[in-house]
Enzyme design. Sequence first.
Site, PDB file in Angstrom:
ATOM      1  N   ASN A 208       1.023  -1.273   0.074  1.00  0.00           N
ATOM      2  CA  ASN A 208       0.187   0.023  -0.016  1.00  0.00           C
ATOM      3  C   ASN A 208       0.864   1.196  -0.251  1.00  0.00           C
ATOM      4  OD1 ASN A 208       0.548   1.001   2.979  1.00  0.00           O
ATOM      5  ND2 ASN A 208      -0.318  -1.162   3.264  1.00  0.00           N
ATOM      6  N   LYS A 286       8.127 -18.172  -9.471  1.00  0.00           N
ATOM      7  CA  LYS A 286       7.384 -16.801 -10.343  1.00  0.00           C
ATOM      8  C   LYS A 286       6.470 -17.624 -11.170  1.00  0.00           C
ATOM      9  CE  LYS A 286       8.437 -13.333 -13.405  1.00  0.00           C
ATOM     10  NZ  LYS A 286       9.153 -13.290 -14.684  1.00  0.00           N
ATOM     11  N   PRO A 304      -3.648 -11.611  10.529  1.00  0.00           N
ATOM     12  CA  PRO A 304      -3.731 -11.157  12.112  1.00  0.00           C
ATOM     13  C   PRO A 304      -4.057  -9.913  12.179  1.00  0.00           C
ATOM     14  CG  PRO A 304      -1.704 -11.896  11.552  1.00  0.00           C
ATOM     15  CD  PRO A 304      -2.132 -11.955  10.443  1.00  0.00           C
ATOM     16  N   ASP A 305      -5.010  -9.387  13.069  1.00  0.00           N
ATOM     17  CA  ASP A 305      -5.025  -8.180  13.356  1.00  0.00           C
ATOM     18  C   ASP A 305      -4.153  -7.742  14.660  1.00  0.00           C
ATOM     19  OD1 ASP A 305      -5.742  -5.647  14.550  1.00  0.00           O
ATOM     20  OD2 ASP A 305      -7.780  -5.801  13.667  1.00  0.00           O
ATOM     21  N   ILE A 306      -2.864  -6.950  14.365  1.00  0.00           N
ATOM     22  CA  ILE A 306      -1.996  -6.705  15.461  1.00  0.00           C
ATOM     23  C   ILE A 306      -2.449  -5.855  16.497  1.00  0.00           C
ATOM     24  CG2 ILE A 306       0.369  -6.264  15.601  1.00  0.00           C
ATOM     25  CD1 ILE A 306       0.856  -6.459  12.478  1.00  0.00           C
ATOM     26  N   PHE A 323      -4.036   3.551  14.942  1.00  0.00           N
ATOM     27  CA  PHE A 323      -4.498   4.850  13.985  1.00  0.00           C
ATOM     28  C   PHE A 323      -5.548   4.440  13.332  1.00  0.00           C
ATOM     29  CE2 PHE A 323      -1.225   8.060  13.446  1.00  0.00           C
ATOM     30  CZ  PHE A 323      -0.480   7.866  14.662  1.00  0.00           C
ATOM     31  N   LYS A 341     -11.260  -2.767  18.302  1.00  0.00           N
ATOM     32  CA  LYS A 341     -10.043  -3.271  18.425  1.00  0.00           C
ATOM     33  C   LYS A 341      -9.807  -3.229  19.947  1.00  0.00           C
ATOM     34  CE  LYS A 341      -8.476  -2.496  13.875  1.00  0.00           C
ATOM     35  NZ  LYS A 341      -7.680  -2.977  12.973  1.00  0.00           N
TER      36      LYS A 341
END
Length: 397
Positions: A208, A286, A304-306, A323, A341
Amino acid sequence: MLAGKRILLIIGGGIAAYKSLELIRLFAKAGAKVVPVLTKAGAEFVTPLSVSALAGTKVYTDLFDLTDEAEMGHIQLSRAADLVVVAPATADLMGKMATGRADDLASTLLLATDKRVMIAPAMNVRMWLHPATQRNLATLQGDGILTVGPNDGDMACGEFGPGRMAEPAQILAAATAALTSGPLFGKHVLVTSGPTHEPIDPVRYIANRSSGAQGAALAAALRDLGARVSFVTGPASVPPPAGVDVIRVETARQMLAAVLAALPADAAVMAAAVADWRVANEAGQKMKKDGSGRAPGLEFAENPDILATVSHSPDRPRLVVGFAAETETVVQHATAKRARKGCDWIVANDVSPGTGIMGGDENAVTLISEAGAEDWPRMSKDEVARRLAGRIAEALQ
Ligand code: CTP
C-alpha cells in the site's frame, strides 16, 4: 548517572581538543565507557597515548587499520554506542557530516551510525558565522543532530565571539540529558510503522502507499522524551530515526511476531498500514503466463489484526494507541474501530486522495478516546508526532 552507557567520542582537529581529555575524565567519572576516535587532525593537538590512557581503552584512528576491522568493523563500532559525541566538531567535520562524506574513520562512523549524535562545535568566530557553516548547522539540526555550544568568549586565535567549544561539564550535562531525561525516561514504547508487503510469488507482492513518515516521526518524538523505543517497521520509504531499536519485517505475520516478541511495553502505538489480506495461494516459483490469455486467480486469507491482538494480550501495555485510515465518515468509523480493536485511543485520519495525507508531509487527525473525539488542526506529521508523544507521556505519568 551514566552507568552502563557507552559514548563514542570523536575528537576533531582543533585547539579545543585538549578539553576533550577532561571530557573523557568526566564521562568516566559519571560511569560511562568512552570509546575514543581521534581524527588525523585531532592527533596534531592531543596524542593517541594520552587519549587512550584516560579512556582506559584503545583509541581508534584509522579506517584502514586491518586489525581493527578484524576486531571490530567500523559499522559495528558506529553502532555499539548509546550516543556519539563529536568534540571538538570542526567546521570541516561539520561540512563532511552535512554532505555525507566518508573519507576517514570519523566521518565514516558518523555516516554509518544509527545512534544519536551530539556535536560540540569549536572554531574561529568568522568560520562559525560564515553562511556555509550556518547552512551546515541547519542541515545537521534538521537531520536530528544535537548541538551543545559553542560559547562566546576569547578565542585562541585572539578574536572574540561565538566559536569556543562548550566546557566539558556543559557537554557532559547535555549528553546526560540526551541519555537519561525526559518524561518518558525509563519507559518502553513499541511503535509499528510503514506498509507490509504480502508476497504473491517470489518476485511480486501486494503493498500500500504508506511511506512510514508518521510512524518514524512518532518514534523520534517518543525517543526525544526519553523513551526506549522498539520500532517495528515494514518496508517504508522514510528511513527509521536514529536512537531507536529497529526491527525490520515484511509481512503482517512477521510484524505480529516481532511485536509480540518486543512486549512487555508501557505503551504501544500502531501506526503501520498493515495489509488486511495476504495471498493464500502464494506461489513457490515465479508465476508464468501459460499462453492461454487467462489471468491467474489470487485467493486471499485475512491477516492477523496486530492491534487487536496486542489490546487483548495478557501482556497488554498500559496504553494502546491505534491509527485509523479512513476515506469517509471518519469519526464514526474510527469510534467503531476503537471499540472493535479494544485499544485506548484511535488517531483517525482522512486518507482520501484529495487530502494528500498518505505519502505527504502533513496530517489532520482526530484523537478518539473514552472522553470523545478531539479534532486537531492540520499540521506537519512531525508536529502531530510531538503532540501525541506529549499526550502519551501525560497518560503514563
Ligand atoms: N492494524 C493492525 N493489524 C491489522 C490491520 C490494522 O494492527 N491487520 C492496525 C493499524 O496499525 C492501525 C489500526 O489497526 O493502528 C487500524 O488500521 P486500519 O487500516 O485503519 O483499519 P482496519 O483494521 O484495516 O479496518 P478497516 O479495513 O475496516 O478500515
